[in-house]
Motif scaffolding. Sequence first.
Motif, PDB file in Angstrom:
ATOM      1  N   HIS A 333      33.381  80.764 -19.669  1.00 17.76           N
ATOM      2  CA  HIS A 333      34.169  79.498 -20.421  1.00 17.76           C
ATOM      3  C   HIS A 333      34.602  78.805 -18.663  1.00 17.76           C
ATOM      4  N   ASP A 334      33.112  78.679 -18.139  1.00 19.70           N
ATOM      5  CA  ASP A 334      33.617  78.343 -16.365  1.00 19.70           C
ATOM      6  C   ASP A 334      32.388  76.607 -16.266  1.00 19.70           C
ATOM      7  N   ALA A 335      31.927  75.475 -16.700  1.00 18.27           N
ATOM      8  CA  ALA A 335      31.572  74.285 -17.027  1.00 18.27           C
ATOM      9  C   ALA A 335      30.835  74.232 -15.014  1.00 18.27           C
ATOM     10  N   GLU A 336      32.043  75.118 -14.014  1.00 17.79           N
ATOM     11  CA  GLU A 336      31.758  74.502 -12.885  1.00 17.79           C
ATOM     12  C   GLU A 336      30.863  75.859 -12.378  1.00 17.79           C
ATOM     13  N   TRP A 337      30.541  76.320 -12.784  1.00 22.87           N
ATOM     14  CA  TRP A 337      30.076  78.158 -12.959  1.00 22.87           C
ATOM     15  C   TRP A 337      28.750  78.025 -12.549  1.00 22.87           C
ATOM     16  N   MET A 338      28.036  78.497 -12.185  1.00 26.32           N
ATOM     17  CA  MET A 338      26.263  78.527 -12.646  1.00 26.32           C
ATOM     18  C   MET A 338      25.887  77.263 -12.404  1.00 26.32           C
ATOM     19  N   THR A 339      26.630  77.063 -11.264  1.00 26.58           N
ATOM     20  CA  THR A 339      25.831  74.927 -11.423  1.00 26.58           C
ATOM     21  C   THR A 339      24.691  75.048 -11.375  1.00 26.58           C
ATOM     22  N   LEU A 340      23.931  73.751 -11.256  1.00 27.65           N
ATOM     23  CA  LEU A 340      22.176  73.904 -10.811  1.00 27.65           C
ATOM     24  C   LEU A 340      21.508  74.323  -9.718  1.00 27.65           C
ATOM     25  N   SER A 341      22.516  74.513  -8.344  1.00 27.67           N
ATOM     26  CA  SER A 341      21.611  75.359  -7.860  1.00 27.67           C
ATOM     27  C   SER A 341      21.939  76.388  -7.615  1.00 27.67           C
ATOM     28  N   ASP A 342      23.045  77.488  -8.260  1.00 26.20           N
ATOM     29  CA  ASP A 342      22.763  78.693  -8.633  1.00 26.20           C
ATOM     30  C   ASP A 342      21.628  79.068  -9.117  1.00 26.20           C
ATOM     31  N   THR A 343      21.721  78.338 -10.463  1.00 26.42           N
ATOM     32  CA  THR A 343      20.896  78.432 -11.685  1.00 26.42           C
ATOM     33  C   THR A 343      18.978  79.105 -10.735  1.00 26.42           C
ATOM     34  N   LEU A 344      18.934  77.691 -10.051  1.00 24.13           N
ATOM     35  CA  LEU A 344      17.662  77.443  -9.770  1.00 24.13           C
ATOM     36  C   LEU A 344      17.179  78.756  -8.501  1.00 24.13           C
ATOM     37  N   ARG A 345      18.834  79.078  -7.343  1.00 20.58           N
ATOM     38  CA  ARG A 345      18.529  79.764  -6.716  1.00 20.58           C
ATOM     39  C   ARG A 345      18.643  81.262  -7.633  1.00 20.58           C
ATOM     40  N   LEU A 346      18.758  81.361  -8.303  1.00 22.03           N
ATOM     41  CA  LEU A 346      18.716  82.792  -9.867  1.00 22.03           C
ATOM     42  C   LEU A 346      16.970  82.436 -10.327  1.00 22.03           C
ATOM     43  N   ALA A 347      16.820  80.894 -10.413  1.00 25.74           N
ATOM     44  CA  ALA A 347      15.250  81.370 -10.973  1.00 25.74           C
ATOM     45  C   ALA A 347      14.089  81.566  -9.767  1.00 25.74           C
ATOM     46  N   THR A 348      14.558  81.684  -8.834  1.00 25.72           N
ATOM     47  CA  THR A 348      12.957  81.692  -7.599  1.00 25.72           C
ATOM     48  C   THR A 348      13.454  82.527  -7.007  1.00 25.72           C
ATOM     49  N   ARG A 349      14.484  82.678  -6.026  1.00 23.01           N
ATOM     50  CA  ARG A 349      15.052  83.790  -5.289  1.00 23.01           C
ATOM     51  C   ARG A 349      14.889  84.686  -5.473  1.00 23.01           C
ATOM     52  N   GLY A 350      16.051  85.130  -6.763  1.00 22.44           N
ATOM     53  CA  GLY A 350      16.509  86.142  -7.660  1.00 22.44           C
ATOM     54  C   GLY A 350      15.430  86.700  -8.212  1.00 22.44           C
ATOM     55  N   SER A 351      14.549  85.253  -8.713  1.00 23.81           N
ATOM     56  CA  SER A 351      13.183  86.086  -9.619  1.00 23.81           C
ATOM     57  C   SER A 351      12.343  87.123  -9.143  1.00 23.81           C
ATOM     58  N   ALA A 352      12.408  86.590  -8.249  1.00 24.86           N
ATOM     59  CA  ALA A 352      11.235  86.827  -6.819  1.00 24.86           C
ATOM     60  C   ALA A 352      12.087  87.846  -6.335  1.00 24.86           C
TER      61      ALA A 352
END
Lengths: 450, 450
Positions: A333-352
């Motif tokens: 319930h938080d539009a300010e969470w999982m920001t663009l940067s959070d998401t891209l970091r998850l998809a790159t560093r997180g997935s690696a």
Amino acid sequence: MSRVLIRNVSVLVVPEQGECRVDEAQDIHVQDDRIVAITPTGGLAAPGAPGTREPLFEVIDGDGLLAVPGLVNSHTHSPMVMMRGAAEDLAIEDWFNRRIWPMEVNLTAERVRVGARLACAEMLLGGVTTFVDHYFHADQIAAAAIESGIRADLAPTFFSSAGQDAIDAAFEMTRDLSTRHPRITASLGPHATYTVTDEDLRRTADRADGRRIHLHAAETVDQTRASVEKHGVTPIQVLERTGVLEAGALIAHGCGIREEDLPILQRYADRTTVASCPKVYLKLAMGEVTPIKGLRSAGVDVGVGTDGAAVHNTLDVWEAIRMVALTQKQREHDAEWMTLSDTLRLATRGSAAAAGLTDQIGVLEPGRQADIALVDLSAPHNQPIHDPRAALVYSVRASDVVTVLVAGQVVVRDRQLTTMDLTEVLAEAKDLAHTLVDLSQGGAVQHYAP
Amino acid sequence: MSRVLIRNVSVLVVPEQGECRVDEAQDIHVQDDRIVAITPTGGLAAPGAPGTREPLFEVIDGDGLLAVPGLVNSHTHSPMVMMRGAAEDLAIEDWFNRRIWPMEVNLTAERVRVGARLACAEMLLGGVTTFVDHYFHADQIAAAAIESGIRADLAPTFFSSAGQDAIDAAFEMTRDLSTRHPRITASLGPHATYTVTDEDLRRTADRADGRRIHLHAAETVDQTRASVEKHGVTPIQVLERTGVLEAGALIAHGCGIREEDLPILQRYADRTTVASCPKVYLKLAMGEVTPIKGLRSAGVDVGVGTDGAAVHNTLDVWEAIRMVALTQKQREHDAEWMTLSDTLRLATRGSAAAAGLTDQIGVLEPGRQADIALVDLSAPHNQPIHDPRAALVYSVRASDVVTVLVAGQVVVRDRQLTTMDLTEVLAEAKDLAHTLVDLSQGGAVQHYAP
């Protein structure tokens, strides 16, 4: 020695903390399988240029394109593309018991190979350069990955019901695949906490020998509840007491991870990761998505995946990334969470990290593997661009990927595979598709009753 | 008289009840703006064939393609493509008050026209043949729609705060647009129950004169709660007592529609519809999605939309359709609800009703407008195909659309617009984009405080 220069390209930069950014007008210098330098365009003499003595093998014009780390599909069952669209509008019990596990009676080495080739084609064309797989006949998947030029971590799947010889064979295959090719790594693949006994999980952990254990656990809140009711422990507690977390695990889904599981996972955060595939959780009406906020607070790396196409219907990691951002905002319930940067970091560093390849892939910087997707954001659905990061998360399509490198090899050029004959790959899949979904054999490889 | 024959194509058939299906090897005969016949391939002599006397204008080879009713974007603010990616990671209050309404101070007729042209290009290339719009400078949007060949229903937006002259001008524009072109219809466009007074809503209903009223209402559960606390009534009750439902309404979003609102809506179900745009509800962390199951049980037609690209980031109706299926299964905790057939019916018949064009569009059958998208499902991400309906809902991409007809005119051929110069459209949008998001002017067109 092979050399590639990607000239005058924009580059997505994903720092460990803080805002992601895009650096414009860069040259990416690739030597053999690695990035050796990223410099402002023209700032470093190109190999092969007058005055240098090194031969230049290929220059790719990056003008107007955005270079992103090749995407990672951090949990999938790639050959299941052969069942795409064959198990729709079903809850998880029926999906397993009425469709998937009866269909998997039909698996053969050839059918898996044909499915894996199609999967590799789909992923590479969409900018996916690594996939983390969990399936049967993993040697066939390895062959398809090697042929296609993609990178893969492969876990040969086993159930306890298959018996000790089958389990031993799966262990043996993991060992064998580990040494087959520089782009192939292998993990141990017990199916799940509810289909593999604690004893077999313990044996898996004992024999891991530095290899990771990739398995399904706490997939749903219901599974966790059933585990607590039947055994008095959560699936994550099962993973701890059997030594799976100690050995190092990739936990698929984890939607049923409870608050009380987080301190446990935190203790193994240096070697245990979670893969989230949210389109699937909505489609199967599972009721929850992966608690990524809690996991990240506990220091656990989380990657993004598609799961198999028998439920996700695509192996489109862009779609999976977008679904992570959307469903995480919804969940918290938080539009300010999982920001663009959070998401891209998850998809790159997180997935690696989820792929077990931290420091090897996931970021574009010198020393890393040259796994790179070049994306064209010039089509109407991305324009105008006020923020290229927003385009990557919320408007890009897999079809915007034009060129892909894996380990320095150009595997997609101008939207065409360079490594496989796509017409042949599609024709083979079409020919065999009906054999995979045939329910006339009777029986099933397993029964879902967690 | 103009004639088009789409030869040897598969056709999506969407009955009013029951399962959708795909009929293979059909010929679609188009005359002027309408479908005149759909027959098994070769079963009816083609116009222009030997022995017939009618001239044939165009034959489209449909071999390997699937014809679907042109998609309908049942709620959008098309020119907001100019703000794509300029208001990310914000909750609805900040999204409105810190970004969108301060940016809309910058609106001019030219900027709206440029944005609307880009929006029409994006939608047509993705198979959208009708959009239902709600925005300022609607005459400019009409001009772009007419030029591009798309069909549109346009509602000139107004706030009560703009004063009576502005409202009268909006009414006047609705009247004017209604007679401008066969592909253009017009509705009345009060912004919302929380930005337009009850008195102005009543005046709108009084002056509707057979035209529909397209507005935002009960967008979130919070809005409904605030309405009850401040006024003692839900937004839907406001729409009833002001005569808006009696006049006929298209309600955008309706995530805050309560159980007690359903019997009210049921009374006006012959003239009142709802548009659902779920990507937006997740992205803004609104907490709920449209209660489509309850609405359908009450006999209310529901359509699928994208909302504006300042929040949805695309005008991709395929994406919106998929999000409806996924989020509805999630909302109802029922994977067997919002089936493939339910979803495709909503996206076709439901959206046609939301556009006020029941019986005109939404289904491929003789007598309907020839609004048709031809989709190529041969790419790896759709293959193999066990169920083409599953491909349409869960794996297709907008880029799989190859040819589009609106009112019998071929507006996209082989993935290229025939009606506009795309390079010019994109260049104009790029040139003006910064002017739309400039916050240096100060002020705002409105303040969000429902």
